[in-house]
Design a protein around this motif. Structure first.
Motif: not given
Length: 500
Positions: A167, A171, A183-184, A226, A246
């Motif tokens: 991550l 995140d 994961a953005e 999220i 996010a």
């Protein structure tokens, strides 16, 4: 979740932005609605790396991510006690990550991107996988700090072997708040593991690099919810249903959301420890010329692409100040800048992107050595060194902006400097002179503002529709300053020739 602030159909969102930089972090409480964009800093804390000795020359530089999480929770407690929050969003620097085991436990504090473990690995990766292949897929500039390079350097370590999930820093922090892994995408795009055209993991490249593809979590876009704050964090923040959203979790992605512009013909410098210099485009530019020039295509909010190159940035000045303080010669920055403004111009110029400046250490000594090697006078005073750093940065901004325009076919009429560096009047003035176009400096809190704007849109806040509307709100509510070029571009031309 709050629904307060709704009057006659208008919704004012109250959100908390966690903004983590390479040297400090903040928690910002913001109110966003029709004609309103206000912020209050409720907490600020240091982000100090820790060097751990392991013997036999295997020291490692780590982030104190557990300490950061403690400080974030303390700031969020203040924010949630001050107002009923619609949501929380977290942004940070890029490329670094935490590893989780099968039980979701962190396998050691994340290693800092300035650690020496990647020395020599970049060339190895390019030779093994092919620079053209990597760039054609990811569009990311080659830097030893990239996540791809870090993972190859860590390939045979016990931590990576034991890991079940990777991550990125924001995140990881969102996972601790919500229990949800992901994961953005704006931050994921910096890893050199993402297919920049498809906005998905570059699975073939991941496998070719010998990276376990099961480590990479599902991707999420800015604005996605999220999850709700859970566990002990929920109890600490009042026990209510508080969403975590996010945002553009790469801090530059959030900062560019808050550029106060009404035109597409703009360039930007997101100016802090690093300077990110470039353009906002509708699509990536993945060309051989771009690869040769080491330009990067990072994904932005609302499907945009940040076409840019990293410049070493105010790190040179920060490390110089730290070195002087450690040597018993502390200097106050505002006085130094005033003295530097009166110092002899163009006495010494260096290339800020020289690899010798990347690692922590005695920056004035490194700058002096670079001047000797190019036959220039060595800075003899602190003011001369500061002048050298700022003129060198202005030249680097000019070079990078011109290259970005040439490679993309985009022309610009104005350069926006956002972030902490926008307060540096001398740097802004020198940059306007170097580039020969107006510089608009501010807002200082661009990253936090962009973070808040994306959250507010997710909450249904009024006046925050598309990027154009967001930027119009920033322009209408935030203080900026304009610097017109003074006609000194020819002096910068002559200075630049010293480094050719």
């Amino acid at each position: 979740m709050s629904t307060s602030g709704a009057v006659g159909g208008a919704v004012t969102a109250t959100c908390a932005a966690v903004d983590l930089g390479a040297s400090s972090g903040r928690v910002i409480l913001g109110r966003v609605g029709a004609g309103e964009l206000s912020t209050t800093e409720v907490a600020r804390f240091d982000n100090t790396p820790i060097r751990i000795a392991r013997g036999a020359g295997r020291d490692r530089l780590h982030w104190n991510v557990l300490g950061l999480y403690r400080d974030i929770l303390a700031g969020l407690r203040i924010a949630s006690a001050s107002a009923e929050l619609h949501s929380i969003g977290i942004d940070s620097w890029a490329v670094d990550y935490g590893l989780l085991d099968a039980d979701g436990e962190l396998l050691g504090n994340p290693i800092h991107y300035r650690d020496s473990r990647t020395d020599g690995v970049l060339d190895q990766v390019r030779a093994t996988l092919g620079a053209e292949r990597i760039y054609a897929t990811t569009g990311i500039q080659f830097m030893p700090i990239n996540t791809l390079i870090q993972l190859v350097a860590a390939r045979d370590t016990a931590a990576l072997t034991a890991a079940s999930s990777l991550l990125l820093i924001p995140d990881l922090l969102c996972y601790w708040l919500t229990g949800q892994r992901g994961a953005e995408v704006t931050n994921a795009s910096t890893t050199q593991l993402l297919d920049v055209r498809r906005r998905e993991w570059a699975w073939e490249l991941v496998r070719a690099a010998g990276i376990d593809e099961t480590l990479l979590p599902p991707l999420r876009e800015p604005g996605e919810r999220i999850g709700l704050v859970d566990g002990t964090a929920r109890a600490e923040l009042g026990g209510g249903e508080l969403p975590v959203v996010a945002v553009g979790s790469h801090d530059t992605a959030s900062a560019i959301v808050a550029v106060p512009t009404v035109t597409r013909r703009f360039g930007y410098v997101s100016c802090g420890t690093w300077s990110l210099v470039g353009l906002e485009l509708d699509a990536p530019v993945v060309s051989e010329a771009g690869r040769t020039a080491n330009f990067t295509n990072e994904l932005g909010v609302d499907g945009t692409t940040r076409y840019l190159r990293n410049v070493m940035g105010l790190w040179l000045l920060q490390e110089s100040l730290r070195t002087w303080a450690d040597a018993g010669r502390p200097a106050e920055l505002s006085g130094l800048l005033a003295d530097a403004a009166r110092a002899e111009p163009f006495r010494s110029i260096v290339d800020p992107d020289d690899p010798r400046f990347l690692a922590p250490g005695d920056m004035p000594a490194r700058i002096a050595q670079a001047c000797r090697e190019t036959g220039q006078p060595v800075p003899e005073t602190q003011a001369q060194l500061v002048r050298c750093v700022l003129e060198s940065l202005a030249l680097a901004y000019r070079r990078t902006l011109r290259q970005a325009c040439a490679l993309s076919g985009r022309e610009v009429d104005v350069l926006h400097i956002v972030g902490g560096g926008s307060r540096n009047e001398l740097l802004c003035r020198l940059t306007a002179d170097a580039c020969g176009i107006p510089v608009v400096a501010g807002p200082v809190e661009a990253t936090a503002l962009g973070n808040l704007l994306v959250q507010a849109r997710a909450a249904g806040g009024s006046g925050v529709g598309d990027l154009t509307a967001m930027r119009a709100l920033v322009a209408a509510t935030q203080e900026v300053r304009e610097y017109a070029p003074s006609g000194a571009a020819s002096d910068f031309d002559a200075a630049a020739r010293r480094l050719d």
